[in-house]
Design an enzyme around this catalytic site. Sequence first.
Site, PDB file in Angstrom:
ATOM      1  N   TRP A 156     -21.171   2.699  12.844  1.00 15.94           N
ATOM      2  CA  TRP A 156     -19.790   2.972  12.428  1.00 15.94           C
ATOM      3  C   TRP A 156     -18.883   1.932  13.080  1.00 15.94           C
ATOM      4  O   TRP A 156     -18.836   1.823  14.308  1.00 15.94           O
ATOM      5  CB  TRP A 156     -19.340   4.383  12.818  1.00 15.94           C
ATOM      6  CG  TRP A 156     -17.854   4.520  12.612  1.00 15.94           C
ATOM      7  CD1 TRP A 156     -17.182   4.311  11.446  1.00 15.94           C
ATOM      8  CD2 TRP A 156     -16.870   4.829  13.608  1.00 15.94           C
ATOM      9  NE1 TRP A 156     -15.826   4.487  11.656  1.00 15.94           N
ATOM     10  CE2 TRP A 156     -15.611   4.803  12.971  1.00 15.94           C
ATOM     11  CE3 TRP A 156     -16.942   5.136  14.968  1.00 15.94           C
ATOM     12  CZ2 TRP A 156     -14.427   5.062  13.655  1.00 15.94           C
ATOM     13  CZ3 TRP A 156     -15.769   5.402  15.643  1.00 15.94           C
ATOM     14  CH2 TRP A 156     -14.518   5.361  14.982  1.00 15.94           C
ATOM     15  N   GLU A 170     -21.825   3.404   7.916  1.00 20.62           N
ATOM     16  CA  GLU A 170     -20.908   4.527   7.667  1.00 20.62           C
ATOM     17  C   GLU A 170     -19.498   4.060   7.295  1.00 20.62           C
ATOM     18  O   GLU A 170     -18.761   3.527   8.120  1.00 20.62           O
ATOM     19  CB  GLU A 170     -20.833   5.393   8.937  1.00 20.62           C
ATOM     20  CG  GLU A 170     -19.925   6.611   8.802  1.00 20.62           C
ATOM     21  CD  GLU A 170     -19.863   7.443  10.082  1.00 20.62           C
ATOM     22  OE1 GLU A 170     -20.017   6.891  11.187  1.00 20.62           O
ATOM     23  OE2 GLU A 170     -19.638   8.662   9.970  1.00 20.62           O
ATOM     24  N   LYS A 211     -15.503   4.688   5.738  1.00 23.25           N
ATOM     25  CA  LYS A 211     -14.455   5.637   6.098  1.00 23.25           C
ATOM     26  C   LYS A 211     -13.187   5.301   5.342  1.00 23.25           C
ATOM     27  O   LYS A 211     -12.964   4.145   4.988  1.00 23.25           O
ATOM     28  CB  LYS A 211     -14.236   5.520   7.609  1.00 23.25           C
ATOM     29  CG  LYS A 211     -13.318   6.549   8.191  1.00 23.25           C
ATOM     30  CD  LYS A 211     -13.416   6.591   9.707  1.00 23.25           C
ATOM     31  CE  LYS A 211     -12.405   7.568  10.258  1.00 23.25           C
ATOM     32  NZ  LYS A 211     -12.523   7.808  11.668  1.00 23.25           N
ATOM     33  N   ASP A 245     -20.299  10.528   5.663  1.00 26.12           N
ATOM     34  CA  ASP A 245     -19.718  11.505   6.582  1.00 26.12           C
ATOM     35  C   ASP A 245     -18.751  12.369   5.776  1.00 26.12           C
ATOM     36  O   ASP A 245     -17.856  11.839   5.097  1.00 26.12           O
ATOM     37  CB  ASP A 245     -18.983  10.776   7.720  1.00 26.12           C
ATOM     38  CG  ASP A 245     -18.392  11.720   8.761  1.00 26.12           C
ATOM     39  OD1 ASP A 245     -17.730  12.696   8.371  1.00 26.12           O
ATOM     40  OD2 ASP A 245     -18.563  11.465   9.971  1.00 26.12           O
ATOM     41  N   HIS A 267     -14.940  11.599   5.747  1.00 25.01           N
ATOM     42  CA  HIS A 267     -14.466  10.223   5.593  1.00 25.01           C
ATOM     43  C   HIS A 267     -13.951   9.864   4.215  1.00 25.01           C
ATOM     44  O   HIS A 267     -13.951   8.704   3.820  1.00 25.01           O
ATOM     45  CB  HIS A 267     -15.577   9.251   6.001  1.00 25.01           C
ATOM     46  CG  HIS A 267     -15.779   9.221   7.471  1.00 25.01           C
ATOM     47  ND1 HIS A 267     -16.461   8.236   8.129  1.00 25.01           N
ATOM     48  CD2 HIS A 267     -15.354  10.065   8.440  1.00 25.01           C
ATOM     49  CE1 HIS A 267     -16.472   8.477   9.421  1.00 25.01           C
ATOM     50  NE2 HIS A 267     -15.811   9.592   9.632  1.00 25.01           N
ATOM     51  N   HIS A 302     -23.654  12.481   7.961  1.00 22.58           N
ATOM     52  CA  HIS A 302     -22.883  13.037   9.057  1.00 22.58           C
ATOM     53  C   HIS A 302     -22.198  14.280   8.502  1.00 22.58           C
ATOM     54  O   HIS A 302     -21.138  14.190   7.897  1.00 22.58           O
ATOM     55  CB  HIS A 302     -21.847  12.037   9.576  1.00 22.58           C
ATOM     56  CG  HIS A 302     -22.350  11.223  10.708  1.00 22.58           C
ATOM     57  ND1 HIS A 302     -21.575  10.330  11.397  1.00 22.58           N
ATOM     58  CD2 HIS A 302     -23.568  11.211  11.320  1.00 22.58           C
ATOM     59  CE1 HIS A 302     -22.295   9.788  12.367  1.00 22.58           C
ATOM     60  NE2 HIS A 302     -23.510  10.284  12.339  1.00 22.58           N
ATOM     61  N   ASP A 330      -9.758  13.697   9.045  1.00 21.40           N
ATOM     62  CA  ASP A 330     -11.110  13.597   9.615  1.00 21.40           C
ATOM     63  C   ASP A 330     -11.102  14.267  10.995  1.00 21.40           C
ATOM     64  O   ASP A 330     -11.286  13.621  12.012  1.00 21.40           O
ATOM     65  CB  ASP A 330     -11.475  12.107   9.725  1.00 21.40           C
ATOM     66  CG  ASP A 330     -12.885  11.885  10.244  1.00 21.40           C
ATOM     67  OD1 ASP A 330     -13.747  12.746   9.997  1.00 21.40           O
ATOM     68  OD2 ASP A 330     -13.113  10.859  10.910  1.00 21.40           O
ATOM     69  N   ASP A 390     -13.036  16.522  12.371  1.00 24.67           N
ATOM     70  CA  ASP A 390     -14.312  16.845  13.009  1.00 24.67           C
ATOM     71  C   ASP A 390     -14.364  18.264  13.552  1.00 24.67           C
ATOM     72  O   ASP A 390     -14.746  18.488  14.692  1.00 24.67           O
ATOM     73  CB  ASP A 390     -14.639  15.809  14.093  1.00 24.67           C
ATOM     74  CG  ASP A 390     -14.948  14.451  13.492  1.00 24.67           C
ATOM     75  OD1 ASP A 390     -16.068  14.279  13.001  1.00 24.67           O
ATOM     76  OD2 ASP A 390     -14.054  13.580  13.479  1.00 24.67           O
ATOM     77  N   ASP A 438     -21.943  15.662  12.732  1.00 24.13           N
ATOM     78  CA  ASP A 438     -20.956  14.857  13.464  1.00 24.13           C
ATOM     79  C   ASP A 438     -19.639  15.624  13.541  1.00 24.13           C
ATOM     80  O   ASP A 438     -18.890  15.663  12.562  1.00 24.13           O
ATOM     81  CB  ASP A 438     -20.740  13.505  12.762  1.00 24.13           C
ATOM     82  CG  ASP A 438     -19.724  12.645  13.517  1.00 24.13           C
ATOM     83  OD1 ASP A 438     -19.446  12.949  14.699  1.00 24.13           O
ATOM     84  OD2 ASP A 438     -19.199  11.682  12.926  1.00 24.13           O
TER      85      ASP A 438
HETATM   86  C1  RNT Z   1     -15.953   8.294  13.203  1.00 25.59           C
HETATM   87  C2  RNT Z   1     -17.344   8.430  12.713  1.00 25.59           C
HETATM   88  C3  RNT Z   1     -18.411   8.265  13.746  1.00 25.59           C
HETATM   89  C4  RNT Z   1     -18.124   8.984  15.033  1.00 25.59           C
HETATM   90  C5  RNT Z   1     -19.278   9.023  15.994  1.00 25.59           C
HETATM   91  C6  RNT Z   1     -18.846   9.330  17.381  1.00 25.59           C
HETATM   92  O1  RNT Z   1     -15.016   8.602  12.261  1.00 25.59           O
HETATM   93  O2  RNT Z   1     -17.503   9.629  12.048  1.00 25.59           O
HETATM   94  O3  RNT Z   1     -19.616   8.633  13.206  1.00 25.59           O
HETATM   95  O4  RNT Z   1     -17.717  10.296  14.810  1.00 25.59           O
HETATM   96  O5  RNT Z   1     -19.994   7.884  15.897  1.00 25.59           O
HETATM   97 ZN    ZN Z   2     -19.458  10.162  11.435  1.00 24.65          ZN
END
Ligand code: RNT
Ligand code: ZN
Length: 416
Positions: free
Chosen positions: A183, A224, A226, A257, A260, A284, A292, A294, A324
């Site tokens: 990432w 990855e 975003k 992810d 994202h 993810h 985002d 999380d 994630d």
């Molecule tokens: C960030 C990404 C990434 C991180 C991790 C810590 O937006 O999702 O994957 O969350 O690598």
């Molecule tokens: Zn991620």
Amino acid sequence: MSTNKMYEIAKEMYSKIGVDADKVIATLKNVPVSIQCWQGDDVKGFENQGPLTGGIQTTGNYPGAARNIDELRADFEKAASMIPGKKKLSLHAIYLDSKGEKVDRENLKPEFYDSWIEWAKKNGFGLNLDPTCFSHPNSDDGFTLSHHDEKIRKFWINHVISVRKIAEYIGKQMGEVCASNYWIPDGFKDTPVDRKGYRERLEDSLNQIFAVPVDPKYNVAALEGKVFGIGAESCTIGSNDFYLGYCAKNGQYLTLDAGHFHPTEFISDKISTALQFTPGLLLHVSRPVRWDSDHVVIFDDELKAIAQEIVRSGEMDRIHIGLDYFDASINRVAAWVIGARNLEKALLFAMLEPTEKLIEFETNLDYTARLAWLEELKSMPFEAVWDEYCRECGVPCGMDWLEEVKQYEKEVLSKR
Ligand code: RNT
Ligand code: ZN
């Protein structure tokens, strides 16, 4: 009624619709799911005490975060004892065990990860390892692998290459593939002019990194994309389009992810496309709330849809399933347990579906039956199969785990 009796009845009901619950349980036991180490310490790692950067943020100040490797391992072991199935731990490079040695991210050494390998083997966990292109003075202006300053760009290329080799080393030691998620947070707060230049440099950096060969038996890297980050709202160099193009062209794995994309875009709809044009995927699994954010993964419609797409694809061996998220507002061990159990639950739910029967309805244009059955499946006795799965995996059924977490909090976490 005892769990066993309930399972026997459930099994019969599933068998009537052509699903073998015993077989499903036996299969799911061997599906590896990666759990993110960074939920345990709010993405701090053990390299230095600098701030978390890269446009991501952990919010909340619930007490008890792990402060060192031993605490993180102990907390993860506790969580893992309550999560059924085959588990891998995803590490970031900054979770190294350098035993006090000053670390140069350009030249990380395999031995910094030996104690993780030893610990993982002892506990029966697998390992993944990601390069860390954030939380470092050389990423302070928001750019790494796409940087216009050749010295800084080279620094990050070297970092990723060193992690690439270590990941292969870990894979060899563990006797299975060590997956790496790349990432790259690079992006602009305000509208840029030279998107092209930054994207070309990112492509060149990746080409240089992938020119270093590793045995795919022991390491695969996934890219990855975003849509935006905090402080990088206007343009992310490594967008999903960028990586989908790169991966399709160069035969690399793509990471999706769940947090994202634009809020009305879902990764469940992207899995089949990505599988069609890339060698494989890393997921993810996360939960965005308005951004985002999380949040801890819950058993919602999108999680179920992701699991259904994984299972229906019949390509599980091309998909590295990982979590994630990082929530610092609740007990962090519970955060691990809740999110990982939900992912396992969703996979189980998806595997208990009579997919062929549903496809037949679809092919015959009998959308009425398709809808009726998809709805009926939601109230099948799924919980009884879940309990049996937990029982066979030797982890607590139902809510029994929560008391254990509370006890651990009282005895261990609250004393930190
Ligand atoms: C960030 C990404 C990434 C991180 C991790 C810590 O937006 O999702 O994957 O969350 O690598
Ligand atoms: Zn991620």
